[in-house]
Design an enzyme around this catalytic site. Structure first.
Site, PDB file in Angstrom:
ATOM      1  N   ASP A   1      13.489 -63.359  -9.044  1.00  0.00           N
ATOM      2  CA  ASP A   1      13.737 -61.933  -8.847  1.00  0.00           C
ATOM      3  C   ASP A   1      13.408 -61.500  -7.423  1.00  0.00           C
ATOM      4  O   ASP A   1      14.061 -60.620  -6.860  1.00  0.00           O
ATOM      5  CB  ASP A   1      12.916 -61.101  -9.835  1.00  0.00           C
ATOM      6  CG  ASP A   1      13.498 -61.107 -11.237  1.00  0.00           C
ATOM      7  OD1 ASP A   1      14.640 -61.569 -11.399  1.00  0.00           O
ATOM      8  OD2 ASP A   1      12.802 -60.665 -12.162  1.00  0.00           O
TER       9      ASP A   1
ATOM     10  N   CYS B   1      16.087 -66.698 -21.351  1.00  0.00           N
ATOM     11  CA  CYS B   1      16.682 -65.394 -21.070  1.00  0.00           C
ATOM     12  C   CYS B   1      17.702 -64.964 -22.114  1.00  0.00           C
ATOM     13  O   CYS B   1      18.163 -63.820 -22.092  1.00  0.00           O
ATOM     14  CB  CYS B   1      17.322 -65.417 -19.685  1.00  0.00           C
ATOM     15  SG  CYS B   1      16.117 -65.523 -18.347  1.00  0.00           S
TER      16      CYS B   1
ATOM     17  N   GLY C   1      20.932 -49.149 -10.223  1.00  0.00           N
ATOM     18  CA  GLY C   1      22.031 -49.818 -10.893  1.00  0.00           C
ATOM     19  C   GLY C   1      21.669 -51.155 -11.484  1.00  0.00           C
ATOM     20  O   GLY C   1      22.539 -51.877 -11.976  1.00  0.00           O
ATOM     21  N   GLY C   2      20.398 -51.518 -11.434  1.00  0.00           N
ATOM     22  CA  GLY C   2      19.984 -52.754 -12.090  1.00  0.00           C
ATOM     23  C   GLY C   2      19.625 -53.887 -11.174  1.00  0.00           C
ATOM     24  O   GLY C   2      19.798 -55.060 -11.529  1.00  0.00           O
TER      25      GLY C   2
ATOM     26  N   LYS D   1      16.792 -61.776 -24.250  1.00  0.00           N
ATOM     27  CA  LYS D   1      16.747 -60.432 -23.689  1.00  0.00           C
ATOM     28  C   LYS D   1      17.347 -59.406 -24.653  1.00  0.00           C
ATOM     29  O   LYS D   1      18.196 -59.740 -25.481  1.00  0.00           O
ATOM     30  CB  LYS D   1      17.540 -60.375 -22.381  1.00  0.00           C
ATOM     31  CG  LYS D   1      16.850 -60.969 -21.170  1.00  0.00           C
ATOM     32  CD  LYS D   1      17.684 -60.703 -19.934  1.00  0.00           C
ATOM     33  CE  LYS D   1      16.949 -61.125 -18.669  1.00  0.00           C
ATOM     34  NZ  LYS D   1      17.732 -60.801 -17.448  1.00  0.00           N
TER      35      LYS D   1
ATOM     36  N   ASP E   1      20.598 -62.452  -8.987  1.00  0.00           N
ATOM     37  CA  ASP E   1      20.506 -63.768  -9.608  1.00  0.00           C
ATOM     38  C   ASP E   1      21.175 -63.724 -10.975  1.00  0.00           C
ATOM     39  O   ASP E   1      21.386 -62.666 -11.564  1.00  0.00           O
ATOM     40  CB  ASP E   1      19.077 -64.300  -9.668  1.00  0.00           C
ATOM     41  CG  ASP E   1      18.134 -63.487 -10.525  1.00  0.00           C
ATOM     42  OD1 ASP E   1      18.485 -62.360 -10.923  1.00  0.00           O
ATOM     43  OD2 ASP E   1      17.029 -63.979 -10.806  1.00  0.00           O
TER      44      ASP E   1
ATOM     45  N   ASP F   1       8.656 -61.049 -15.327  1.00  0.00           N
ATOM     46  CA  ASP F   1       9.637 -61.733 -16.160  1.00  0.00           C
ATOM     47  C   ASP F   1       8.913 -62.717 -17.068  1.00  0.00           C
ATOM     48  O   ASP F   1       8.062 -63.483 -16.597  1.00  0.00           O
ATOM     49  CB  ASP F   1      10.657 -62.472 -15.296  1.00  0.00           C
ATOM     50  CG  ASP F   1      12.025 -62.529 -15.960  1.00  0.00           C
ATOM     51  OD1 ASP F   1      12.079 -62.902 -17.147  1.00  0.00           O
ATOM     52  OD2 ASP F   1      13.028 -62.215 -15.294  1.00  0.00           O
TER      53      ASP F   1
ATOM     54  N   SER G   1      -3.293 -62.079 -21.240  1.00  0.00           N
ATOM     55  CA  SER G   1      -2.886 -62.846 -22.415  1.00  0.00           C
ATOM     56  C   SER G   1      -3.147 -62.042 -23.677  1.00  0.00           C
ATOM     57  O   SER G   1      -4.063 -61.216 -23.726  1.00  0.00           O
ATOM     58  CB  SER G   1      -3.654 -64.174 -22.480  1.00  0.00           C
ATOM     59  OG  SER G   1      -5.052 -63.932 -22.602  1.00  0.00           O
TER      60      SER G   1
END
Length: 341
Positions: free
Chosen positions: A101, A21, A58-59, A24, A234, A78, A151
């Protein structure tokens, strides 16, 4: 199909510019990007179902669409570049991260499909099979079906999942439900970012970090919902402080964290002291600093609190037995975030 020997596999973390992560898009840039897609730009034409949580929320960690009074769909995707060199462990971690998530919304994952980018000329398909096996095994352990996916041939290896889950609308976890007076609970220790950076640089394996990242947030999510907690998120690539800021911003509150109460993985503090800090972590700290009252907290402590986590725990506005309380929610003040030593 026989498994490839470890010494036949290139170090996966050396095949990508970043890892997990930490790769990102920086949070400030992402805020600007998403702002151009939400608010005043219209909505779906004649939608079949109500969008409860989307771009304007707001995310939050996933989109939520209501089916009826008792059920809603949670949907997310993700994926990321290798965070560890072992392909099976990378698959496990990536799947746990994607499933998180859904757990962060208080939902139950029911079906997933694979997302795979693969450098065919650098890595064999046998290695890809190990990655997919790790993802499948973690998803199945979560009671989630895995079927197919997509893929592409990619210069850098990437893997993750698109996951669909279900949630009860009146028992959902969402960021804007945090209220003053509630304690803040964290369900996994911090430090995966700096330890992964050390792993990428030195090849040293940190089994505690691997198992922490591969662990599901299922039990914590279920316990939170059953105990009446209704706000959470999270902790992943934007670090504890980044995700705490997003929660405070969404709920128009102040989030206070006691840094001495935040649990850390073994060797995390030493990794920071030795300089194993990713660019993503530095960007996180730059982003949240204008919104944070750090008081006398040290620079190393700030980096740990901003450390770009991969498959981190849940940050919950409420107390969850068995997990540490690391702070509290207060009414809005001069800063959305306050850090105390």
């Amino acid at each position: 199909m026989s498994e490839p020997r470890a010494d036949d596999i290139p170090r996966l973390t050396q095949l990508a510019h970043g890892g997990g992560c930490a790769c990102k898009i920086p949070p400030g840039e992402l805020d600007s990007l998403v702002a151009g897609l939400s608010g005043g730009h219209g909505a779906a034409v004649d939608p079949a179902l109500e969008l409860m949580i989307g771009l304007d929320s707001g995310g939050d960690d996933a989109a939520v669409v209501r089916l009826d009074g008792e059920r809603a769909i949670v949907t997310t995707a993700d994926f990321f570049t290798p965070v560890v060199d072992d392909p099976y462990d990378w698959g496990r971690i990536a799947a746990a991260n994607a499933l998180s998530d859904v757990y962060a919304m208080g939902g139950v994952p029911v079906a997933a499909v694979n997302l795979l980018g693969w450098p065919r000329e650098k890595l064999s398909l046998e290695v890809a099979a190990r990655v997919l096996s790790g993802g499948r095994d973690v998803a199945h352990a979560a009671g989630c079906h895995v079927g197919g996916g997509h893929s592409v041939d990619d210069p850098e290896p990437k893997y993750g999942m698109s996951v669909v889950g279900v949630v009860q609308p009146d028992r959902m976890l969402r960021m804007d439900a945090a209220a003053p007076g509630l304690p803040l609970t964290l369900t996994k220790p911090l430090g995966t970012g700096v330890l992964n950076t050390r792993h990428k640089a030195t090849g040293t394996v940190f089994p505690e970090a691997v198992e922490t990242m591969a662990a599901l947030n299922r039990d914590a999510s279920r316990a939170a919902v059953e105990s009446g907690i209704r706000s959470g998120t999270d902790v992943t690539g934007f670090g504890l402080l980044g995700h705490m800021y997003k929660l405070a911003r969404a709920a128009n509150v102040t989030a206070v964290v006691n840094s001495s109460a935040v649990p850390l993985l073994t060797d995390a503090r030493k990794a920071v002291a030795d300089g194993f800090v990713s660019g993503g972590t530095h960007r996180n700290l730059d982003w949240i600093t204008p919104f944070t009252d750090f008081g006398a907290v040290s620079g190393e402590e700030r980096l740990l609190l901003a450390d770009a986590q991969t498959s981190g725990g849940l940050l919950l506005a409420g107390e969850l037995p068995g997990h540490p309380v690391i702070g509290e929610i207060r009414p809005p003040g001069p800063f959305p975030l306050v850090v105390r030593a």
